[in-house]
Design a protein around this motif. Structure first.
Motif, PDB file in Angstrom:
ATOM      1  N   GLN A 108      -0.950   4.069   5.022  1.00 14.24           N
ATOM      2  CA  GLN A 108       0.444   3.929   4.728  1.00 14.24           C
ATOM      3  C   GLN A 108       1.131   5.096   4.057  1.00 14.24           C
ATOM      4  O   GLN A 108       2.300   5.093   4.200  1.00 14.24           O
TER       5      GLN A 108
ATOM      6  N   THR B 141      -8.121   3.461  -5.493  1.00 20.68           N
ATOM      7  CA  THR B 141      -7.207   3.165  -4.505  1.00 20.68           C
ATOM      8  C   THR B 141      -7.320   3.958  -3.449  1.00 20.68           C
ATOM      9  O   THR B 141      -6.319   3.926  -2.496  1.00 20.68           O
TER      10      THR B 141
ATOM     11  N   GLN C 292      -1.268   7.007  -5.854  1.00 23.55           N
ATOM     12  CA  GLN C 292      -0.848   7.414  -4.762  1.00 23.55           C
ATOM     13  C   GLN C 292       0.133   8.485  -4.877  1.00 23.55           C
ATOM     14  O   GLN C 292       0.499   9.650  -4.213  1.00 23.55           O
TER      15      GLN C 292
ATOM     16  N   GLU D 219      -6.679   2.357   4.146  1.00 25.32           N
ATOM     17  CA  GLU D 219      -5.583   1.282   4.352  1.00 25.32           C
ATOM     18  C   GLU D 219      -4.246   2.035   3.667  1.00 25.32           C
ATOM     19  O   GLU D 219      -3.179   2.334   4.055  1.00 25.32           O
ATOM     20  N   ASN D 220      -4.757   2.829   2.356  1.00 29.56           N
ATOM     21  CA  ASN D 220      -3.471   3.284   1.735  1.00 29.56           C
ATOM     22  C   ASN D 220      -3.460   4.946   2.232  1.00 29.56           C
ATOM     23  O   ASN D 220      -1.891   5.305   2.261  1.00 29.56           O
TER      24      ASN D 220
ATOM     25  N   SER E 123       4.375   0.275  -2.698  1.00 31.62           N
ATOM     26  CA  SER E 123       3.141  -0.109  -3.652  1.00 31.62           C
ATOM     27  C   SER E 123       4.019  -0.291  -5.006  1.00 31.62           C
ATOM     28  O   SER E 123       5.091  -0.042  -5.434  1.00 31.62           O
TER      29      SER E 123
ATOM     30  N   THR F  46      -1.590   1.395  -7.825  1.00 27.63           N
ATOM     31  CA  THR F  46      -1.586   1.970  -6.527  1.00 27.63           C
ATOM     32  C   THR F  46      -0.504   2.780  -6.438  1.00 27.63           C
ATOM     33  O   THR F  46      -0.507   4.132  -6.083  1.00 27.63           O
TER      34      THR F  46
ATOM     35  N   LYS G 199       0.864  -1.164  -0.082  1.00 28.25           N
ATOM     36  CA  LYS G 199       0.049   0.102   0.080  1.00 28.25           C
ATOM     37  C   LYS G 199       0.860   1.263  -0.072  1.00 28.25           C
ATOM     38  O   LYS G 199       2.094   1.046   0.235  1.00 28.25           O
TER      39      LYS G 199
END
Length: 443
Positions: free
Chosen positions: A289, A281, A123, A285-286, A115, A119, A110
């Motif tokens: 992280q 995404t 991100q 959770e992302n 990642s 993702t 993540k």
């Protein structure tokens, strides 16, 4: 022949087959230290990785060579030309990132640092845009940085010239600034809690690139049952994530603001925009992280850089005096320094860049995997290598490539005095700051 004799003979036969297999697989790869069964070519590295570890190997095998970690080959790019040709000349071919067992533990695939694929792209793109916006809304952030800088000066002044270790107060200040970026406020006000948090950041960053991480990646199943630094890292990761989750929950209780003022606010707004997209995404959770990445990537590196800066200024009082004079002549004594002032401070900028070059706080760049074959300095690097049963748990079929950043910073072909602290590396003959890689070299 007894049972013990049979077992010894079987072991010798097994190791012989493995050795011959490694030699066969080594043929199409760039040259490098002889790989041995189980340990690969780590026998040439030793148990402690130093600044010049890979540079010494490059002097024997060339600037593009192969190092075997267990039964997994890693192609190392050493020196400015090899790293530049590999990363800049072949960005698409080396755009992949490996998912080692340690990577999965640290990042759960993540965020940004740990990642890959969609993702990583989404991100990273969002993170750059959000940080740019925060930079443009810099008044609050600048005030926080100024506040922390003033507090550090006061802490150092209280020692009245006595010896001190500046790393802890610097780390606490850096953590508070990163917290302001992430959450809009410094965390936490309790010194004991903040120290505990920064210790966990340090534990994670020290594990990255260590021999302990290499061993964990080679024998992940076995290491689950053995003590070591990996156990401490697991505990630290959970502590940091738990802390971040609490901050997120507190923000959700407070409700979203009309105009986000921090990274968390921007991210929650993006989550709200994309909540109807099942493939997005942008989920919690992302978010956890990404903020984890901000703290871990920023705290130790900034602390180390500022600590080295103080060390170099103490070790080179003549350079310190030049910086002081330039600051005094270019800026009003009553005016705080801001980012735009860098244009008036060519020597100070050169000193800052030389600190980053000479301190070498990050020895190696993140590992890449070949998504296509490429040629670096005349050496052919295959897209795939034939995986071995003893390394199949890594689930990596594409060739791994690691850039040796230390060898770039100390490359004698591109620095007049690579092993000396010399700000002139970043100044032209007229004393102007040089900003492009083509300007690196003798000055």
């Amino acid at each position: 022949m007894g049972i013990s004799g049979v077992l010894v003979a079987a072991l010798i036969s097994f190791l012989t087959v493995q050795f011959v297999t490694l030699l066969w697989k080594h043929r199409p790869l760039p040259p490098g230290p002889l790989p041995l069964p189980i340990i690969g070519s780590l026998w040439r590295v030793g148990w402690k990785i130093r600044q010049d570890t890979l540079m010494k190997l490059a002097s024997s095998y060339g600037n593009v060579f192969t190092l075997w970690i267990g039964h997994t080959p890693v192609v190392v790019l050493a020196g400015f030309e090899a790293v530049y040709d590999g990363l800049t000349g072949n960005p698409d071919a080396l755009s992949g990132k490996p998912m080692f067992p340690s990577i999965k533990v640290l990042g759960k695939e993540k965020g940004i640092l740990f990642s890959n694929c969609k993702t990583w792209k989404e991100q990273r793109h969002f993170g750059q845009a959000a940080l740019k916006k925060l930079g443009q809304m810099q008044k609050g952030l600048v005030q926080q940085i100024e506040k922390e800088a003033c507090q550090l000066v006061e802490i150092f002044a209280q020692e009245k010239g006595q010896p001190l270790d500046p790393s802890l107060p610097i780390m606490l200040s850096v953590s508070r600034v990163i917290s302001s970026i992430a959450f809009g406020h410094p965390v936490p006000t309790d010194d004991k809690a903040l120290r505990e948090l920064t210790e966990h950041f340090s534990t994670v960053t020290k594990f990255r690139g260590s021999v302990g991480e290499m061993i964990y990646n080679v024998f992940p199943s076995l290491m689950q049952y053995l003590p070591g630094s990996h156990k401490k890292v697991l505990s630290s990761c959970e502590f940091i994530r738990s802390f971040i989750k609490k901050e997120i929950e507190n923000r959700k209780k407070d409700g979203a603001t009309h105009e986000p003022q921090d990274y968390l606010g921007f991210y929650l707004a993006q989550m709200d925009k994309e909540k109807i997209d099942s493939t997005t995404t942008f989920e919690e959770e992302n978010l956890v992280q990404v903020i984890f990445d901000l703290f871990v990537a920023g705290t130790d590196t900034l602390t180390a850089t500022l600590s080295w800066a103080l060390h170099f200024m103490v070790a080179h009082p003549d350079i310190q005096e030049k910086v002081k004079k330039e600051l005094g002549s270019a800026l009003s004594s009553s005016k705080s320094i801001c980012y735009e002032d860098r244009k008036k401070l060519p020597y100070t900028r050169a000193v800052i860049n030389e600190i980053q070059r000479f301190s070498n706080i990050i020895l190696f760049g993140g590992p890449r995997v070949c998504v296509d074959a490429l040629i670096v300095l005349g050496r052919f690097i295959e897209k795939n290598f034939f995986s071995h049963p003893l390394s199949s748990h890594l689930k990596i079929e594409n060739t791994l490539v690691i850039p040796d950043l230390c060898s770039v910073n100390l490359d004698p072909k591109h620095w007049e005095t690579p092993h000396q602290f010399n700000p002139n590396h970043f100044l032209d003959k007229d004393g102007k700051f040089m900003v492009t890689v083509h300007a690196w070299g003798n000055s």
